[in-house]
Design a protein around this motif. Structure first.
Motif, PDB file in Angstrom:
ATOM      1  N   ASP A 243       0.852  -1.190   0.000  1.00  0.00           N
ATOM      2  CA  ASP A 243       0.000   0.000   0.000  1.00  0.00           C
ATOM      3  C   ASP A 243       0.886   1.238   0.000  1.00  0.00           C
ATOM      4  N   THR A 244       0.983   1.886  -1.160  1.00  0.00           N
ATOM      5  CA  THR A 244       1.856   3.060  -1.307  1.00  0.00           C
ATOM      6  C   THR A 244       1.100   4.382  -1.258  1.00  0.00           C
ATOM      7  N   ILE A 245      -0.192   4.345  -0.971  1.00  0.00           N
ATOM      8  CA  ILE A 245      -1.011   5.560  -0.979  1.00  0.00           C
ATOM      9  C   ILE A 245      -0.495   6.518   0.098  1.00  0.00           C
ATOM     10  N   PRO A 246      -0.126   7.764  -0.260  1.00  0.00           N
ATOM     11  CA  PRO A 246       0.602   8.634   0.672  1.00  0.00           C
ATOM     12  C   PRO A 246      -0.261   9.543   1.527  1.00  0.00           C
ATOM     13  N   VAL A 247      -1.566   9.313   1.564  1.00  0.00           N
ATOM     14  CA  VAL A 247      -2.469  10.168   2.344  1.00  0.00           C
ATOM     15  C   VAL A 247      -3.396   9.291   3.182  1.00  0.00           C
ATOM     16  N   LYS A 248      -4.098   9.922   4.106  1.00  0.00           N
ATOM     17  CA  LYS A 248      -5.075   9.204   4.912  1.00  0.00           C
ATOM     18  C   LYS A 248      -6.107   8.554   4.005  1.00  0.00           C
ATOM     19  N   HIS A 249      -6.375   7.246   4.214  1.00  0.00           N
ATOM     20  CA  HIS A 249      -7.321   6.541   3.365  1.00  0.00           C
ATOM     21  C   HIS A 249      -7.918   5.364   4.126  1.00  0.00           C
ATOM     22  N   ASP A 250      -8.874   4.722   3.494  1.00  0.00           N
ATOM     23  CA  ASP A 250      -9.642   3.634   4.091  1.00  0.00           C
ATOM     24  C   ASP A 250      -9.046   2.294   3.659  1.00  0.00           C
TER      25      ASP A 250
END
Length: 351
Positions: A243-250
């Motif tokens: 998981d490389t998503i760089p912001v707050k996420h679900d």
């Protein structure tokens, strides 16, 4: 040693030319002229004090490629003229269990970051690679395989090892089913690394916009996370999700995609996440874990692996004086896929 670089003087000031001193060489130090420096999201967050611990003035940069200009009398691994690399760390205690196990990033006394970190001996705040010169402890200076293009190596020192390390930790290899969530600077490296290790690789993204890029980079499949039907069909499909998503996420849409005993590894967001449900974790013995760069030995292993497999990031070269525009573009995900600064563009600042 007098040198020049670009520094942020406050959280809301642009980076600008800055003169400062590098330390005199200690016995085990390597001095280098910096040739290229990658631009990482961490540089942006630190310059703007998003994490609340920045010390100003701040010279960012921890994806560094250089040429050795001098060595201390005790140095044996490098010589003048060698092309070398420095990543996110420049020192650690070298005595604790983690340092002895080659995991200096988890040093019990805290590793010394390449920038914005107190030097272990003097307490001076370290200054990073957005500069002409660097001095670093020999043990933290890495060798670059001759097969690699120096102009594209720099992002391997953070984005590369950040994605390689969890793939190795969770034993990814031929037959492994790997998904990569998000395909920016970290994500595209995760795809290349997982493909190089022999895994079947799927990219997960909110839209189909990057499908052609994903397949061109070597991915085998593409999954649109906003497509509920496709996500449902993909349940229990993966052994590892990076998981490389760089912001707050679900995380809740992603965890059910793991098979029994599967692991979702967070390498992008540093900070809060949306509230997760434990149901899919409990019912499938699934894990949510995190990973922090890699140790020095593993980083050298990664560089050697990339040298054998000819794995390099997709880079856009910029001048040093374009860094503020690059930061703005990086916030908008307007880069394919990593910026690298050509440090030959750094001239003496005018008074």
């Amino acid at each position: 040693m007098k040198t020049i670089g670009y520094a942020a003087q406050s959280a809301d000031s642009p980076l600008a030319p800055f003169s400062f001193d590098r330390r005199e060489l200690r016995d085990n130090d390597v001095a280098m002229e910096i040739l290229y420096c990658g631009v990482c999201h961490s540089d942006l967050h630190t310059a703007r004090n998003d994490w609340g611990w920045t010390v100003y003035p701040n010279v960012p940069g921890h994806e560094i490629v250089g040429r050795v200009t001098a060595v201390g009398p005790a140095v044996t691994r490098h010589k003048v003229g060698d092309h070398v690399a420095v990543g996110c760390m420049v020192d650690s205690c070298q005595e604790c269990d983690h340092c002895h196990n080659g995991e200096e990033q988890f040093c019990r006394e805290g590793n010394t970051n390449t920038y914005n970190s107190p030097d272990r001996q003097t307490g001076d705040i370290t200054m990073g690679g957005y500069s002409k010169h660097l001095v670093a402890r020999e043990e933290f200076v890495l060798s670059i395989p001759e097969t690699l293009d120096l102009a594209r190596v720099a992002p391997l020192l953070c984005a590369g090892i950040t994605t390689y390390s969890p793939l190795r930790t969770w034993n990814v290899g031929p037959g492994s089913r790997v998904a990569v969530a998000g395909m920016g600077g970290l994500g595209h490296m995760a795809v290349k690394m997982a493909v190089g290790l022999g895994a079947h690789v799927t990219v997960i993204s909110r839209t189909a916009d990057k499908k052609a890029d994903a397949l061109e980079l070597g991915a085998d499949a593409f999954l649109v996370s906003s497509d509920g039907s496709a996500m449902e069909k993909a349940a229990s499909s993966f052994d590892v999700i990076i998981d490389t998503i760089p912001v707050k996420h679900d995380l809740n849409p992603y965890v059910p995609l793991l098979d029994i005993d599967g692991t979702l590894v967070l390498v992008g967001q540093v900070g809060p996440l949306a509230e997760p449900s434990t149901v899919p974790m409990i019912l499938g013995r699934r894990r949510v874990a995190g990973s922090l760069i890699g140790g020095i030995a593993e980083t050298q292993e990664m560089l050697d692996f990339c040298g054998r497999m000819n794995i390099l990031p997709e880079c856009e070269m910029i001048r040093m004086d374009e860094i503020n525009d690059a930061f703005d573009r990086m916030e908008k995900s307007d880069v394919r896929y990593r910026f690298v600064i050509d440090m030959a563009s750094l001239d003496e600042p005018t008074s």
